[in-house]
Design an enzyme around this catalytic site. Structure first.
Site, mmCIF file in Angstrom:
data_model
loop_
_atom_site.group_PDB
_atom_site.id
_atom_site.type_symbol
_atom_site.label_atom_id
_atom_site.label_comp_id
_atom_site.label_asym_id
_atom_site.label_seq_id
_atom_site.Cartn_x
_atom_site.Cartn_y
_atom_site.Cartn_z
ATOM 1 N N LYS A 85 -31.846 3.316 -24.645
ATOM 2 C CA LYS A 85 -33.068 4.007 -25.086
ATOM 3 C C LYS A 85 -33.552 5.076 -24.113
ATOM 4 C CE LYS A 85 -37.201 1.870 -25.223
ATOM 5 N NZ LYS A 85 -38.259 1.020 -25.824
ATOM 6 N N ASP A 124 -40.010 3.866 -20.689
ATOM 7 C CA ASP A 124 -40.025 4.428 -22.046
ATOM 8 C C ASP A 124 -41.384 5.019 -22.414
ATOM 9 O OD1 ASP A 124 -41.511 2.147 -22.288
ATOM 10 O OD2 ASP A 124 -40.321 1.250 -23.897
ATOM 11 N N ARG A 181 -34.551 -1.012 -31.386
ATOM 12 C CA ARG A 181 -35.103 -0.276 -32.520
ATOM 13 C C ARG A 181 -34.651 1.184 -32.586
ATOM 14 N NH1 ARG A 181 -41.273 -1.543 -32.149
ATOM 15 N NH2 ARG A 181 -40.699 -2.402 -30.113
ATOM 16 N N ALA A 238 -12.893 58.015 -33.377
ATOM 17 C CA ALA A 238 -13.101 56.873 -34.272
ATOM 18 C C ALA A 238 -11.750 56.279 -34.660
ATOM 19 C CB ALA A 238 -13.873 57.320 -35.507
ATOM 20 N N ARG A 252 -23.133 35.767 -23.761
ATOM 21 C CA ARG A 252 -22.765 34.449 -23.248
ATOM 22 C C ARG A 252 -21.749 34.560 -22.116
ATOM 23 N NH1 ARG A 252 -17.681 32.562 -25.305
ATOM 24 N NH2 ARG A 252 -16.738 34.159 -26.619
HETATM 25 C C1 UD1 Z 1 -45.321 -5.012 -22.490
HETATM 26 C C2 UD1 Z 1 -46.498 -5.862 -22.045
HETATM 27 C C3 UD1 Z 1 -47.667 -5.605 -22.993
HETATM 28 C C4 UD1 Z 1 -48.017 -4.122 -22.974
HETATM 29 C C5 UD1 Z 1 -46.787 -3.284 -23.307
HETATM 30 C C6 UD1 Z 1 -47.084 -1.826 -23.080
HETATM 31 C C7 UD1 Z 1 -45.460 -7.856 -21.107
HETATM 32 C C8 UD1 Z 1 -45.167 -9.282 -21.310
HETATM 33 N N1 UD1 Z 1 -46.116 -7.242 -22.087
HETATM 34 O O1 UD1 Z 1 -44.965 -5.455 -23.778
HETATM 35 O O2 UD1 Z 1 -48.782 -6.353 -22.584
HETATM 36 O O3 UD1 Z 1 -49.039 -3.856 -23.905
HETATM 37 O O4 UD1 Z 1 -45.673 -3.631 -22.460
HETATM 38 O O5 UD1 Z 1 -46.007 -1.036 -23.437
HETATM 39 O O6 UD1 Z 1 -45.138 -7.291 -20.084
HETATM 40 N N2 UD1 Z 1 -37.968 -4.752 -19.574
HETATM 41 C C9 UD1 Z 1 -37.033 -5.056 -18.597
HETATM 42 N N3 UD1 Z 1 -36.522 -6.317 -18.549
HETATM 43 C C10 UD1 Z 1 -36.893 -7.280 -19.408
HETATM 44 C C11 UD1 Z 1 -37.852 -6.981 -20.396
HETATM 45 C C12 UD1 Z 1 -38.377 -5.692 -20.444
HETATM 46 O O7 UD1 Z 1 -36.664 -4.203 -17.792
HETATM 47 O O8 UD1 Z 1 -36.394 -8.395 -19.275
HETATM 48 C C13 UD1 Z 1 -38.519 -3.392 -19.611
HETATM 49 C C14 UD1 Z 1 -38.268 -2.663 -20.921
HETATM 50 O O9 UD1 Z 1 -37.083 -1.880 -20.837
HETATM 51 C C15 UD1 Z 1 -39.495 -1.782 -21.070
HETATM 52 C C16 UD1 Z 1 -40.582 -2.570 -20.327
HETATM 53 O O10 UD1 Z 1 -39.919 -3.501 -19.514
HETATM 54 O O11 UD1 Z 1 -39.330 -0.542 -20.421
HETATM 55 C C17 UD1 Z 1 -41.543 -3.273 -21.274
HETATM 56 O O12 UD1 Z 1 -40.813 -4.221 -22.023
HETATM 57 P P1 UD1 Z 1 -41.091 -4.465 -23.541
HETATM 58 O O13 UD1 Z 1 -40.176 -5.505 -24.027
HETATM 59 O O14 UD1 Z 1 -41.114 -3.180 -24.284
HETATM 60 O O15 UD1 Z 1 -42.546 -5.086 -23.470
HETATM 61 P P2 UD1 Z 1 -43.622 -5.065 -24.595
HETATM 62 O O16 UD1 Z 1 -43.344 -6.147 -25.535
HETATM 63 O O17 UD1 Z 1 -43.771 -3.705 -25.132
HETATM 64 MG MG MG Z 2 -42.447 -1.960 -25.395
#
Ligand code: UD1
Ligand code: MG
Length: 441
Positions: free
Chosen positions: A22, A101, A15, A418, A328
């Site tokens: 990100k 994030d 996004r 000058a 600078r």
């Molecule tokens: C997740 C939680 C949700 C919570 C939310 C809070 C799960 C299933 N859900 O959802 O309950 O409310 O965070 O922000 O955990 N990431 C990886 N590898 C992956 C998938 C994700 O490293 O395979 C990392 C992403 O970069 C991110 C974090 O895990 O930093 C969360 O992943 P994201 O896909 O944003 O989870 P949400 O759907 O937001």
């Molecule tokens: Mg998320």
């Protein structure tokens, strides 16, 4: 402390609509991930493993932290599994899991979730939020959490729950390893959800301990650029507040742009439209701005910098810079100097009390104590091939519109008329004028 951390950052962040991963997008002068790492370290956690993807990995390593690559993003549970597989097992440890994030999460919150719950229990941060929301819903039984339901898997009544899973957990490592091995991806997204581990804990009689956050803004993640801007504003507000509580007056925090790791002395006043960055330090009782940009600069006490740019330079105590000056390239003003309207100074040193008040370019020069550089003076430091230095002694008077063709040395107490074009060195006490400049009778 018997705690280690896994920081999840392998997600694609689609996004953001960006070629850049990100968590490397910047706010307040640092990549998003920097804030997550700083909070973990602030909570006293030294062992940190960041889960990355191939593209992100070299950048995170460059931040001096251990990484593991999750080649395919199969979900948060899978990400933790990949991290644990790379970590020497320590069943007695507590493992803090959080996301890369969420730049607003404070060290205090991480320390509190680690401290919550008894041995063998899992604790997690929750927050009440206005609906609708995409956060996972927290299903409680009394004051414990039995399950977390992702929105896409939730029933209508579960969607109506306004207590959210922040995505910050402290697990007992031994039981976490067990739970992770049991995760399945039979859900709406076909992913291995870390959140399913909470239900496994509850089934074995250890429902999770919630730590309800007082400020839901703290746990809002950044998913797009509008959320990035909102997080920046919140962080900036926090930074301004820290300095204000330490004795700095900030006229308008909303238009004052700060970074972490700045030092600003008490009774300094910062006017609107000012940016201070790159480990700059500013002394006490200074007046900075309006509309100043101070970057990688070291500024003494009682200094005024108005509507000016100071980059990679030092401004000594009691000096005045601006309006509309540009200092600078490792310039050093030793102290009690005056640099005025439309003056550019590059890689030059002004000894105590030296001045150039109007319309000048001073590059690669040394200006002795109490010397005065008249309006319109130029050090002609570049001959088309190389840069040359100009050395001006003490108490010299350089007349308006003098051009000094470097390399040149002008002795103590000398004077130029000058419009002089100085093509020869001037003896101490010498007086010259004209083009080319010749000794005055
Ligand atoms: C997740 C939680 C949700 C919570 C939310 C809070 C799960 C299933 N859900 O959802 O309950 O409310 O965070 O922000 O955990 N990431 C990886 N590898 C992956 C998938 C994700 O490293 O395979 C990392 C992403 O970069 C991110 C974090 O895990 O930093 C969360 O992943 P994201 O896909 O944003 O989870 P949400 O759907 O937001
Ligand atoms: Mg998320």
């Amino acid at each position: 402390m018997n705690a280690r951390a896994i920081l999840l950052a392998a997600g694609k962040g689609t996004r953001m609509k960006s070629a850049r991963p990100k968590v490397l997008h910047e706010l307040c002068g640092r990549p998003m991930l920097w804030f997550a790492l700083a909070a973990l370290r602030g909570a006293g956690i030294e062992e940190i493993v960041v889960v990355t993807n191939e593209e992100l990995d070299p950048h995170v390593r460059a931040m001096n932290v251990r990484t593991v690559i999750q080649s395919e993003q199969l979900g948060t549970g899978h990400a933790v599994q990949v991290a644990l597989a790379a970590m020497e097992p320590r069943p007695e440890a507590r493992v803090l899991v959080t996301n890369g994030d969420m730049p607003l999460v404070r060290a205090e919150t991480l320390a509190a979730v680690l401290a919550a719950g008894n041995e063998g229990e899992v604790s997690l941060v929750t927050a009440r939020m206005p609906l609708p929301s995409n956060f996972g819903r927290v299903v409680r039984s009394g004051n414990r959490v039995t399950r977390i339901v992702e929105v896409r898997d939730a029933s209508e009544s579960e969607r109506a729950i306004d207590e959210m899973n922040a995505g910050i957990y402290a697990f007992p490592e031994g039981r976490l390893r067990e739970a992770i091995s049991r995760l399945r991806n039979e859900n709406a997204q076909g992913e291995y959800y870390l959140t399913d581990a909470i239900a496994f804990f509850a089934e074995s009689g250890r429902a999770a301990v919630p730590l309800l956050s007082e400020d839901f803004e703290e746990v809002l993640g950044v998913n797009d650029r509008s959320e990035l801007a909102r997080a920046r504003a919140a962080l900036n507000d926090r930074l301004c507040r820290q300095h204000m509580l330490a004795g700095v007056t900030i006229i308008d925090p909303r238009t004052t742009y700060l970074e972490p790791e700045l030092s600003i002395g008490a009774d300094t006043v910062i006017y609107p439209g000012t940016t201070i960055s790159m480990l700059s330090s500013i002394g006490a009782r200074c007046t900075i701005g309006p509309h100043a940009r101070i970057s990688a600069a070291c500024i003494g006490d009682d200094v005024t910098v108005r509507e000016s740019v100071v980059v990679e330079s030092e401004i000594g105590s009691g000096s005045t810079v601006g309006p509309f000056a540009h200092v600078r390239g490792h310039a050093v003003l030793v102290g009690e100097n005056r640099v005025g309207n439309f003056v550019e100074i590059k890689n030059s040193r002004y000894e105590r009390g030296a001045k150039s008040a109007h319309l000048s370019y001073i590059g690669d020069a040394e200006i002795g104590e109490e010397s005065n550089i008249g309006a319109g003076t130029i050090t002609c430091n570049y001959d088309g091939k190389a840069k040359h230095r100009t050395t001006i002694g003490k108490r010299v008077s350089i007349g308006s519109n003098t051009s000094i063709v470097a390399p040149r040395t002008i002795g103590d107490g000398a004077l130029t008329g000058a419009g002089s074009v100085v093509t020869k060195d001037i003896e101490p006490g010498g007086r010259v004028a004209g083009n080319p400049a010749r000794p005055l009778p």
